[in-house]
Design an enzyme around this catalytic site. Structure first.
Site, PDB file in Angstrom:
ATOM      1  N   HIS A 109       7.451   3.094  -3.043  1.00  0.00           N
ATOM      2  CA  HIS A 109       8.663   2.967  -3.858  1.00  0.00           C
ATOM      3  C   HIS A 109       8.394   3.788  -5.114  1.00  0.00           C
ATOM      4  O   HIS A 109       7.248   3.849  -5.580  1.00  0.00           O
ATOM      5  CB  HIS A 109       8.911   1.535  -4.333  1.00  0.00           C
ATOM      6  CG  HIS A 109       9.062   0.515  -3.252  1.00  0.00           C
ATOM      7  ND1 HIS A 109       7.988  -0.118  -2.689  1.00  0.00           N
ATOM      8  CD2 HIS A 109      10.163  -0.007  -2.655  1.00  0.00           C
ATOM      9  CE1 HIS A 109       8.420  -0.979  -1.786  1.00  0.00           C
ATOM     10  NE2 HIS A 109       9.734  -0.931  -1.739  1.00  0.00           N
ATOM     11  N   ASP A 112       6.172   2.095  -7.615  1.00  0.00           N
ATOM     12  CA  ASP A 112       4.792   1.777  -7.228  1.00  0.00           C
ATOM     13  C   ASP A 112       3.883   2.863  -7.781  1.00  0.00           C
ATOM     14  O   ASP A 112       2.738   2.601  -8.169  1.00  0.00           O
ATOM     15  CB  ASP A 112       4.585   1.819  -5.699  1.00  0.00           C
ATOM     16  CG  ASP A 112       5.483   0.864  -4.951  1.00  0.00           C
ATOM     17  OD1 ASP A 112       5.899  -0.149  -5.536  1.00  0.00           O
ATOM     18  OD2 ASP A 112       5.761   1.155  -3.762  1.00  0.00           O
ATOM     19  N   HIS A 279      10.450  -9.216   9.565  1.00  0.00           N
ATOM     20  CA  HIS A 279      11.902  -9.296   9.382  1.00  0.00           C
ATOM     21  C   HIS A 279      12.578  -9.675  10.696  1.00  0.00           C
ATOM     22  O   HIS A 279      13.568 -10.403  10.707  1.00  0.00           O
ATOM     23  CB  HIS A 279      12.459  -7.962   8.879  1.00  0.00           C
ATOM     24  CG  HIS A 279      11.912  -7.545   7.550  1.00  0.00           C
ATOM     25  ND1 HIS A 279      12.302  -6.399   6.913  1.00  0.00           N
ATOM     26  CD2 HIS A 279      10.992  -8.126   6.733  1.00  0.00           C
ATOM     27  CE1 HIS A 279      11.660  -6.292   5.763  1.00  0.00           C
ATOM     28  NE2 HIS A 279      10.847  -7.316   5.637  1.00  0.00           N
ATOM     29  N   ASP A 315       8.644 -14.271   4.490  1.00  0.00           N
ATOM     30  CA  ASP A 315       8.075 -12.961   4.785  1.00  0.00           C
ATOM     31  C   ASP A 315       6.627 -12.937   4.277  1.00  0.00           C
ATOM     32  O   ASP A 315       6.360 -12.464   3.183  1.00  0.00           O
ATOM     33  CB  ASP A 315       8.937 -11.914   4.044  1.00  0.00           C
ATOM     34  CG  ASP A 315       8.790 -10.512   4.603  1.00  0.00           C
ATOM     35  OD1 ASP A 315       8.205 -10.359   5.691  1.00  0.00           O
ATOM     36  OD2 ASP A 315       9.269  -9.566   3.948  1.00  0.00           O
ATOM     37  N   ASP A 347       3.079  -2.601   6.185  1.00  0.00           N
ATOM     38  CA  ASP A 347       3.753  -3.313   5.094  1.00  0.00           C
ATOM     39  C   ASP A 347       3.178  -4.727   5.105  1.00  0.00           C
ATOM     40  O   ASP A 347       3.850  -5.697   5.465  1.00  0.00           O
ATOM     41  CB  ASP A 347       5.271  -3.302   5.320  1.00  0.00           C
ATOM     42  CG  ASP A 347       6.024  -3.719   4.073  1.00  0.00           C
ATOM     43  OD1 ASP A 347       5.379  -4.172   3.116  1.00  0.00           O
ATOM     44  OD2 ASP A 347       7.264  -3.589   4.056  1.00  0.00           O
TER      45      ASP A 347
HETATM   46  C1  XLS Z   1      10.518  -6.200   1.958  1.00  0.00           C
HETATM   47  C2  XLS Z   1      10.505  -4.884   2.584  1.00  0.00           C
HETATM   48  C3  XLS Z   1      10.070  -3.732   1.681  1.00  0.00           C
HETATM   49  C4  XLS Z   1      10.480  -2.424   2.277  1.00  0.00           C
HETATM   50  C5  XLS Z   1      10.525  -1.288   1.324  1.00  0.00           C
HETATM   51  O1  XLS Z   1      10.571  -7.229   2.598  1.00  0.00           O
HETATM   52  O2  XLS Z   1       9.707  -4.934   3.717  1.00  0.00           O
HETATM   53  O3  XLS Z   1       8.720  -3.787   1.453  1.00  0.00           O
HETATM   54  O4  XLS Z   1       9.655  -2.063   3.325  1.00  0.00           O
HETATM   55  O5  XLS Z   1      11.387  -1.506   0.271  1.00  0.00           O
HETATM   56 NI    NI Z   2       9.090  -3.268   4.883  1.00  0.00          NI
HETATM   57 NI    NI Z   3       9.151  -7.145   4.413  1.00  0.00          NI
END
Ligand code: XLS
Ligand code: NI
Ligand code: NI
Length: 444
Positions: A109, A112, A279, A315, A347
């Site tokens: 991002h 970051d 997700h 998450d 991630d």
């Molecule tokens: C959050 C998302 C985020 C995206 C990028 O749950 O996974 O990390 O991958 O903004």
């Molecule tokens: Ni993500």
């Molecule tokens: Ni995520």
């Protein structure tokens, strides 16, 4: 023995060299047991299949804070109050880690890379500075940018959304931020650009005009796409579905919802999906379901690799480590012919109580090995087992004259009904789920 792999001043992961493949018999925790970058599986090297990427936010920024307590991890690269110096040190650490673990890509991002400034122009200046440095680091290391994105969810100004904010001035601010993040991505040769709409959704429908917000989101995405294309960006735009958290209802709920949105607003030519395992589970799907939905629509773009926790519902972004489940993903992955333009981005974060720097290595070695082992097994199943034939056999009746007439649209409903009356009562045909499930265990 440590190998100097940095172009910065300091070595952060001291005593750790480049992680090597030593094979399944090795008991060295700092070696790969299955991930052998150059090994060919199903016609491609493992490196080409996976295109592993390291997530800048979890790995170099996230010190483990949660709603109940502050960060627990001492990241020496963050020990500097000057944002420019801090960003450089963080980038030195990042490229040292990425090189040592042997991942070809990273993802970020905008903020970051460097902390957000207190004005748009200060933030833009900071990004310009750190992306100059990133160009040097990429050149020296050969590490590439898989995708960039803009953080449109942390700053309080985005509490009601970015592109879907009811306040036009916030939408304009989000536009400026995305423009800068896309410029940074283009400058660094980024292969893709991601939208994850954490706050593009709502908490209560009572104060929300959903239709208007969705129209605005589409308008915004068209603007970004037009700008990108006019400025030489040839890569994919990805949308990353997630059903909730932080919003109660997120507009990019799951793969099917996003595909419906892209079709409705004529965005299918430029946008694909970046699917994330945790997700998928939050949306009450399996990841293989989400992958199959995307692959069927020709938009299986990229993957955010992690896993959730079956005993709680958020998450948790844990590192993937379950070969049985990953084999199921890799079956879909191989049958779809891989990802379109993307890669496998971790991630994922080491747990809050995993406080040693070496834990970052254990976590990624484990994740890369789990994927590699699963790829080998999935390929073995597809080449040597009866799996595909068994599945095909379930549909064999559609190869009969009537079945294929149905598939090709040559039957009317009256004709279908006539076939049924001729057949009389039917015999049950087992779905044989357990037989299919056993194949995975047999090949693991
Ligand atoms: C959050 C998302 C985020 C995206 C990028 O749950 O996974 O990390 O991958 O903004
Ligand atoms: Ni993500
Ligand atoms: Ni995520």
């Amino acid at each position: 023995m440590s190998v100097k792999l940095t172009i910065g001043e300091k070595e952060y992961f001291e005593g750790i060299g480049k992680i090597k493949y030593e094979g399944p018999k090795s008991d060295n925790p700092m070696a790969f047991k299955y991930y052998d970058a150059a090994k060919k599986v199903a016609g491609k090297t493992m490196e080409e299949h996976f295109r592993f990427a390291i997530a800048y936010w979890h790995t170099f920024c996230g010190t483990g804070g949660d709603p109940f307590g502050p960060g627990t991890k001492e990241f020496p690269w963050l020990n500097n109050s000057d944002p420019y110096q801090q960003a450089k040190h963080k980038m030195d650490a990042a490229f040292e880690f990425i090189t040592k673990i042997g991942a070809p890509y990273y993802c970020f991002h905008d903020f970051d890379l460097i902390n957000e400034g207190d004005s748009l122009s200060e933030s833009a200046k900071r990004l310009e500075f750190i992306t100059d440095y990133a160009q040097e680091k990429q050149k020296a290391s050969g590490v590439k940018l898989l995708w960039g994105t803009a953080n449109l969810f942390s700053n309080p100004r985005y509490m009601n959304g970015g592109a879907t904010n009811p306040d036009f001035d916030v939408v304009a601010y989000a536009g400026a931020q995305v423009k800068n993040a896309l410029d940074a991505t283009i400058k660094l040769g980024g292969e893709n650009y991601v939208f994850w709409g954490g706050r593009e959704g709502y908490m209560s429908l009572l104060n929300t005009n959903m239709k208007k917000e969705l129209d605005h989101m589409a308008r915004f995405l068209h603007m970004v796409k037009d700008y990108g294309r006019a400025n030489g960006f040839k890569g994919n735009f990805f949308i990353e579905p997630k059903p909730m958290e932080p919003s109660k209802h997120q507009y990019d709920f799951d793969a099917a919802t996003v595909i419906g949105f892209l079709r409705e607003y004529d965005l299918m030519d430029d946008f694909k999906l970046n699917l994330e395992v945790n997700h998928a589970t939050l949306a009450q799907h399996t990841m293989q379901h989400e992958m199959a939905v995307a692959a069927n629509a020709g938009v299986l773009g990229s993957m955010d690799a992690n896993r959730g926790d079956y005993q709680n519902g958020w998450d948790t972004d844990q590192f993937p480590n379950n070969p049985y489940e990953l084999v199921e993903l890799m079956l879909v992955f191989l049958e779809a012919g891989g990802l379109q333009g993307g890669g496998i981005n971790f991630d994922a974060k080491a747990r809050r109580n995993s406080t040693d720097l070496i834990d970052i290595f254990y976590a990624h070695i484990g994740g890369m090995d789990a994927f590699a082992r699963s790829l080998i097994v999935a390929d073995d199943i597809l080449t040597n087992s009866n799996y595909q034939n068994l599945r095909k056999a379930r549909y064999s009746s559609f190869s009969t004259m009537d079945g294929s007439a149905f598939e090709t649209g040559k039957l009317t409903l009256e004709e279908l009904a006539a076939i049924a009356s001729n057949n009389g009562e039917l015999k049950l045909r087992s779905g044989q789920q357990e037989l299919f499930e056993n194949i995975i265990n047999q090949y693991l």
